[in-house]
Design an enzyme around this catalytic site. Structure first.
Site, PDB file in Angstrom:
ATOM      1  N   ASP A 175       9.164 -29.741  27.513  1.00 54.13           N
ATOM      2  CA  ASP A 175      10.614 -29.835  27.337  1.00 54.13           C
ATOM      3  C   ASP A 175      11.307 -28.478  27.366  1.00 54.13           C
ATOM      4  O   ASP A 175      12.471 -28.352  27.013  1.00 54.13           O
ATOM      5  CB  ASP A 175      10.944 -30.552  26.028  1.00 54.13           C
ATOM      6  CG  ASP A 175      10.385 -29.823  24.800  1.00 54.13           C
ATOM      7  OD1 ASP A 175       9.564 -28.892  24.985  1.00 54.13           O
ATOM      8  OD2 ASP A 175      10.765 -30.194  23.679  1.00 54.13           O
ATOM      9  N   HIS A 176      10.596 -27.427  27.801  1.00 54.70           N
ATOM     10  CA  HIS A 176      11.213 -26.111  27.904  1.00 54.70           C
ATOM     11  C   HIS A 176      10.310 -25.169  28.700  1.00 54.70           C
ATOM     12  O   HIS A 176       9.140 -25.471  28.934  1.00 54.70           O
ATOM     13  CB  HIS A 176      11.503 -25.505  26.523  1.00 54.70           C
ATOM     14  CG  HIS A 176      10.287 -25.153  25.744  1.00 54.70           C
ATOM     15  ND1 HIS A 176       9.579 -26.073  24.985  1.00 54.70           N
ATOM     16  CD2 HIS A 176       9.611 -23.972  25.594  1.00 54.70           C
ATOM     17  CE1 HIS A 176       8.555 -25.493  24.399  1.00 54.70           C
ATOM     18  NE2 HIS A 176       8.549 -24.205  24.757  1.00 54.70           N
ATOM     19  N   ARG A 235      10.772 -15.673  15.417  1.00 57.55           N
ATOM     20  CA  ARG A 235      10.418 -16.512  14.278  1.00 57.55           C
ATOM     21  C   ARG A 235       9.632 -15.679  13.261  1.00 57.55           C
ATOM     22  O   ARG A 235       8.750 -14.900  13.639  1.00 57.55           O
ATOM     23  CB  ARG A 235       9.533 -17.685  14.702  1.00 57.55           C
ATOM     24  CG  ARG A 235      10.128 -18.642  15.698  1.00 57.55           C
ATOM     25  CD  ARG A 235       9.081 -19.661  16.123  1.00 57.55           C
ATOM     26  NE  ARG A 235       9.478 -20.434  17.287  1.00 57.55           N
ATOM     27  CZ  ARG A 235       8.612 -21.087  18.069  1.00 57.55           C
ATOM     28  NH1 ARG A 235       7.311 -21.050  17.773  1.00 57.55           N
ATOM     29  NH2 ARG A 235       9.038 -21.761  19.116  1.00 57.55           N
ATOM     30  N   HIS A 278       4.850 -27.889  26.038  1.00 53.85           N
ATOM     31  CA  HIS A 278       5.885 -27.154  26.764  1.00 53.85           C
ATOM     32  C   HIS A 278       6.509 -27.990  27.878  1.00 53.85           C
ATOM     33  O   HIS A 278       7.006 -27.452  28.867  1.00 53.85           O
ATOM     34  CB  HIS A 278       5.305 -25.860  27.348  1.00 53.85           C
ATOM     35  CG  HIS A 278       5.056 -24.794  26.321  1.00 53.85           C
ATOM     36  ND1 HIS A 278       4.015 -24.873  25.423  1.00 53.85           N
ATOM     37  CD2 HIS A 278       5.720 -23.653  26.034  1.00 53.85           C
ATOM     38  CE1 HIS A 278       4.037 -23.818  24.626  1.00 53.85           C
ATOM     39  NE2 HIS A 278       5.060 -23.064  24.969  1.00 53.85           N
ATOM     40  N   TYR A 296       1.688 -27.328  30.494  1.00 59.82           N
ATOM     41  CA  TYR A 296       1.012 -26.661  29.384  1.00 59.82           C
ATOM     42  C   TYR A 296       1.319 -27.442  28.116  1.00 59.82           C
ATOM     43  O   TYR A 296       2.455 -27.884  27.912  1.00 59.82           O
ATOM     44  CB  TYR A 296       1.503 -25.216  29.244  1.00 59.82           C
ATOM     45  CG  TYR A 296       0.722 -24.396  28.252  1.00 59.82           C
ATOM     46  CD1 TYR A 296      -0.498 -23.830  28.595  1.00 59.82           C
ATOM     47  CD2 TYR A 296       1.206 -24.206  26.954  1.00 59.82           C
ATOM     48  CE1 TYR A 296      -1.224 -23.088  27.665  1.00 59.82           C
ATOM     49  CE2 TYR A 296       0.483 -23.462  26.033  1.00 59.82           C
ATOM     50  CZ  TYR A 296      -0.727 -22.912  26.391  1.00 59.82           C
ATOM     51  OH  TYR A 296      -1.446 -22.180  25.482  1.00 59.82           O
ATOM     52  N   ASP A 316      12.357 -19.439  24.354  1.00 60.15           N
ATOM     53  CA  ASP A 316      12.184 -20.762  24.934  1.00 60.15           C
ATOM     54  C   ASP A 316      13.491 -21.143  25.617  1.00 60.15           C
ATOM     55  O   ASP A 316      14.565 -21.103  24.990  1.00 60.15           O
ATOM     56  CB  ASP A 316      11.831 -21.785  23.854  1.00 60.15           C
ATOM     57  CG  ASP A 316      10.433 -21.578  23.294  1.00 60.15           C
ATOM     58  OD1 ASP A 316       9.647 -20.850  23.930  1.00 60.15           O
ATOM     59  OD2 ASP A 316      10.130 -22.138  22.217  1.00 60.15           O
ATOM     60  N   HIS A 357       8.840 -21.298  28.514  1.00 57.79           N
ATOM     61  CA  HIS A 357       8.624 -20.231  27.550  1.00 57.79           C
ATOM     62  C   HIS A 357       8.337 -18.939  28.299  1.00 57.79           C
ATOM     63  O   HIS A 357       7.464 -18.888  29.169  1.00 57.79           O
ATOM     64  CB  HIS A 357       7.443 -20.603  26.645  1.00 57.79           C
ATOM     65  CG  HIS A 357       6.908 -19.468  25.826  1.00 57.79           C
ATOM     66  ND1 HIS A 357       7.283 -19.251  24.517  1.00 57.79           N
ATOM     67  CD2 HIS A 357       6.008 -18.484  26.126  1.00 57.79           C
ATOM     68  CE1 HIS A 357       6.632 -18.190  24.049  1.00 57.79           C
ATOM     69  NE2 HIS A 357       5.859 -17.700  25.006  1.00 57.79           N
ATOM     70  N   HIS A 376       6.605 -15.343  19.646  1.00 57.77           N
ATOM     71  CA  HIS A 376       7.855 -15.479  18.894  1.00 57.77           C
ATOM     72  C   HIS A 376       7.818 -14.632  17.625  1.00 57.77           C
ATOM     73  O   HIS A 376       8.851 -14.152  17.156  1.00 57.77           O
ATOM     74  CB  HIS A 376       8.103 -16.941  18.537  1.00 57.77           C
ATOM     75  CG  HIS A 376       8.482 -17.802  19.696  1.00 57.77           C
ATOM     76  ND1 HIS A 376       9.748 -17.801  20.237  1.00 57.77           N
ATOM     77  CD2 HIS A 376       7.760 -18.687  20.421  1.00 57.77           C
ATOM     78  CE1 HIS A 376       9.791 -18.665  21.246  1.00 57.77           C
ATOM     79  NE2 HIS A 376       8.605 -19.215  21.382  1.00 57.77           N
TER      80      HIS A 376
END
Length: 244
Positions: free
Chosen positions: A225-226, A170, A223, A220, A193, A228, A186
């Protein structure tokens, strides 16, 4: 005349066949088309750019909670990583990188040096230039390449199941748009992710063995839904409810 043409064609064919046979008998290195080709056997004590290129491709095999230095020096850590790579793919695990090891690496990579199951496009859904982050565009893209080889190792360890990447590199503007942390990895291009299957906890747990030092998952903040994964060269972070 026809017999002469046939004889010349046969002679040419036999010469070509003999040349090809001689090349294989001499153990000439396989080629990786548009990517990198190794020209010598590498083992502990050797050094150079060819060692660094090897380290990139076995960077996902450093062992538990470890990372492999990409310094071009074939030391004990590189030897151990090569052994783990060889074991993962059913090769003779002697820690020496030769024709069989290179052949497997060539089979695992595309012409741009990325592993076959991941691409630069997956690691950068922000822009096409890799610019605007915390490091130069060149460094961010290189960091993403190393991350992909680590993910390839993770994928293999999980039974070669597909791994879905929802976010990678990103720029600052892209990071701000999604509410990312101001010091997010990122921004450096070395974070990913992961969504889909396997479970987030399984991804987080296995990532410990494949060169990732920042692992965040369920439990955490932001987080759930994924999973990292990233490489923070300073800190070893593990925050999840997955028992790691």
């Amino acid at each position: 005349m026809r017999r002469r043409i046939i004889s010349l064609a046969l002679a040419t064919f036999m010469t070509l066949t003999a040349s090809i046979t001689a090349v294989f008998a001499a153990g000439a290195p396989a080629h990786a088309d548009g990517c990198y080709t190794w020209s010598r056997v590498l083992k502990e004590g050797t050094s150079g750019e060819d060692v660094r290129q090897l380290q990139i491709r076995v960077s996902g095999y450093p062992g538990y909670n470890a990372t492999l230095a990409l310094d071009g020096e074939f030391g004990p850590a590189t030897e151990a990583a090569v052994i783990r790579f060889q074991k993962a793919y059913g090769l003779a695990a002697d820690g020496v990188a030769g024709d069989n090891t290179y052949a497997k690496i060539y089979a695992l990579q595309d012409n741009d040096c990325t592993p076959i199951n991941f691409s630069y496009a997956e690691l950068n859904k922000c822009n096409s230039t890799w610019a605007g982050g915390a490091v130069s565009a060149t460094q961010a893209k290189f960091n993403a390449l190393v991350t992909m080889w680590k993910l390839q190792a993770l994928r293999k360890a999980l039974g070669s199941v597909p791994i879905t990447i929802s976010s990678g590199f990103r720029s600052y503007s892209c990071n701000n748009a999604v509410g990312g942390a101001s010091n997010s990895r990122h921004l450096f291009g070395d974070a990913a992710d992961l969504t889909g299957t396997p479970s987030f906890c399984k991804l987080a747990q296995e990532a410990r063995y494949h060169g990732f030092r920042e692992i965040l998952g369920p439990g955490y903040p932001d987080h759930s839904d994924h999973a990292h994964v990233a490489n923070d060269p300073v800190k070893l972070w593990s925050a999840s409810s997955c028992g790691i």
